[in-house]
Motif scaffolding. Structure first.
Motif, PDB file in Angstrom:
ATOM      1  N   TYR A 151       0.831  -1.199   0.000  1.00  0.00           N
ATOM      2  CA  TYR A 151       0.000   0.000   0.000  1.00  0.00           C
ATOM      3  C   TYR A 151       0.869   1.254   0.000  1.00  0.00           C
ATOM      4  O   TYR A 151       0.599   2.221   0.696  1.00  0.00           O
ATOM      5  CB  TYR A 151      -0.972  -0.027   1.184  1.00  0.00           C
ATOM      6  CG  TYR A 151      -2.028  -1.084   0.996  1.00  0.00           C
ATOM      7  CD1 TYR A 151      -3.171  -0.826   0.258  1.00  0.00           C
ATOM      8  CD2 TYR A 151      -1.850  -2.368   1.510  1.00  0.00           C
ATOM      9  CE1 TYR A 151      -4.129  -1.811   0.051  1.00  0.00           C
ATOM     10  CE2 TYR A 151      -2.802  -3.360   1.301  1.00  0.00           C
ATOM     11  CZ  TYR A 151      -3.935  -3.066   0.575  1.00  0.00           C
ATOM     12  OH  TYR A 151      -4.872  -4.039   0.361  1.00  0.00           O
ATOM     13  N   ARG A 152       1.923   1.217  -0.801  1.00  0.00           N
ATOM     14  CA  ARG A 152       2.752   2.400  -1.047  1.00  0.00           C
ATOM     15  C   ARG A 152       2.376   2.911  -2.439  1.00  0.00           C
ATOM     16  O   ARG A 152       2.925   2.475  -3.435  1.00  0.00           O
ATOM     17  CB  ARG A 152       4.235   2.035  -0.977  1.00  0.00           C
ATOM     18  CG  ARG A 152       4.673   1.413   0.338  1.00  0.00           C
ATOM     19  CD  ARG A 152       6.173   1.103   0.289  1.00  0.00           C
ATOM     20  NE  ARG A 152       6.632   0.364   1.441  1.00  0.00           N
ATOM     21  CZ  ARG A 152       6.759  -0.969   1.495  1.00  0.00           C
ATOM     22  NH1 ARG A 152       6.430  -1.698   0.428  1.00  0.00           N
ATOM     23  NH2 ARG A 152       7.186  -1.569   2.575  1.00  0.00           N
ATOM     24  N   PHE A 153       1.430   3.802  -2.482  1.00  0.00           N
ATOM     25  CA  PHE A 153       0.865   4.221  -3.756  1.00  0.00           C
ATOM     26  C   PHE A 153       1.470   5.526  -4.245  1.00  0.00           C
ATOM     27  O   PHE A 153       1.890   6.374  -3.466  1.00  0.00           O
ATOM     28  CB  PHE A 153      -0.652   4.415  -3.638  1.00  0.00           C
ATOM     29  CG  PHE A 153      -1.402   3.159  -3.317  1.00  0.00           C
ATOM     30  CD1 PHE A 153      -1.228   2.017  -4.074  1.00  0.00           C
ATOM     31  CD2 PHE A 153      -2.294   3.120  -2.253  1.00  0.00           C
ATOM     32  CE1 PHE A 153      -1.941   0.854  -3.796  1.00  0.00           C
ATOM     33  CE2 PHE A 153      -3.003   1.972  -1.964  1.00  0.00           C
ATOM     34  CZ  PHE A 153      -2.823   0.841  -2.736  1.00  0.00           C
ATOM     35  N   VAL A 154       1.453   5.684  -5.561  1.00  0.00           N
ATOM     36  CA  VAL A 154       1.720   6.965  -6.199  1.00  0.00           C
ATOM     37  C   VAL A 154       0.436   7.426  -6.876  1.00  0.00           C
ATOM     38  O   VAL A 154      -0.233   6.641  -7.548  1.00  0.00           O
ATOM     39  CB  VAL A 154       2.865   6.858  -7.232  1.00  0.00           C
ATOM     40  CG1 VAL A 154       2.904   8.099  -8.126  1.00  0.00           C
ATOM     41  CG2 VAL A 154       4.205   6.688  -6.541  1.00  0.00           C
ATOM     42  N   TYR A 155       0.092   8.689  -6.656  1.00  0.00           N
ATOM     43  CA  TYR A 155      -1.074   9.292  -7.289  1.00  0.00           C
ATOM     44  C   TYR A 155      -0.618  10.499  -8.096  1.00  0.00           C
ATOM     45  O   TYR A 155       0.261  11.247  -7.664  1.00  0.00           O
ATOM     46  CB  TYR A 155      -2.090   9.764  -6.237  1.00  0.00           C
ATOM     47  CG  TYR A 155      -2.653   8.665  -5.380  1.00  0.00           C
ATOM     48  CD1 TYR A 155      -3.829   8.030  -5.728  1.00  0.00           C
ATOM     49  CD2 TYR A 155      -2.017   8.274  -4.201  1.00  0.00           C
ATOM     50  CE1 TYR A 155      -4.355   7.016  -4.932  1.00  0.00           C
ATOM     51  CE2 TYR A 155      -2.531   7.264  -3.406  1.00  0.00           C
ATOM     52  CZ  TYR A 155      -3.700   6.645  -3.769  1.00  0.00           C
ATOM     53  OH  TYR A 155      -4.211   5.647  -2.982  1.00  0.00           O
TER      54      TYR A 155
END
Length: 208
Positions: A151-155
């Motif tokens: 759950y290490r996201f980039v947006y």
């Protein structure tokens, strides 16, 4: 975090982070072309901020390079409309917003940032780094495992992109690191709410 209230921490970012050098142009704007050039073949989910899909926005799988083209198309359309005082001869482009990109898992050798010490005790990602959530046996195994891996996201989004009212995954306390531009967060304090009503068009909130 113990009081479960939002907090803003400043001064934690290192200007030598790749996210601060590679992802931002000298003029301070997002360097979208860098993503297209170096990570353009990655498959990501892109939301259409103008199209509703139940309680979310309509999403589409596409390559990062395709998302960047949509961003440039939208920005060009916005400039055209501005120059013509709100009147455009062409079709207006929808507002694209890239969501839930497992960038860190997909590119482990590219280290965009170093996690600040306050957030190193990340029990969810520490677990998922060592144990798989799902196991797939078909030809899309690698891609599917990445999509369920952490759950290490980039947006990423253009000006005007947004996301509907929602709670973050597993109702966890999220940590958001803002690299460039401004984001407006709307935070609801549940103890101040008398009732939340849903209808076909909106979420209505009544304060006590």
């Amino acid at each position: 975090m113990e009081k479960n209230k939002p907090v803003m921490l400043t001064g934690l970012m290192d200007n030598h982070w790749k996210a601060c050098t590679d992802w931002v142009n000298p003029n301070g704007k997002p360097n979208l072309q860098f993503f297209s050039t170096h990570f353009g073949s990655s498959k990501v989910q892109v939301a259409d901020c103008d199209t509703r899909d139940f309680t979310d926005q309509k999403r589409e799988d596409m390559l990062v390079s395709g998302f960047v083209r949509l961003c440039f198309k939208y920005e060009g359309s916005a400039v055209q409309c501005s120059n013509q005082i709100g009147v455009s001869n062409g079709d207006s482009a929808s507002v694209p917003y890239l969501k839930d990109w497992h960038f860190v898992k997909e590119y482990p050798d590219y280290v965009p940032y170093i996690t600040p010490m306050f957030f190193c005790d990340d029990w969810l990602n520490l677990y998922l780094d060592n144990f798989r959530m799902n196991t797939y046996s078909d030809r899309d195994q690698q891609n599917k495992e990445i999509c369920c891996s952490d759950y290490r996201f980039v947006y990423m989004g253009v000006k005007g992109s947004w996301t509907p009212l929602h709670a973050d995954v597993f109702r966890a306390a999220p940590k958001a690191l803002q690299i460039d531009e401004d984001v407006l967060y709307g935070i609801i304090v549940l103890c101040d709410l008398k009732i939340i009503e849903h209808d076909d068009d909106a979420v209505l909130m009544k304060y006590a």
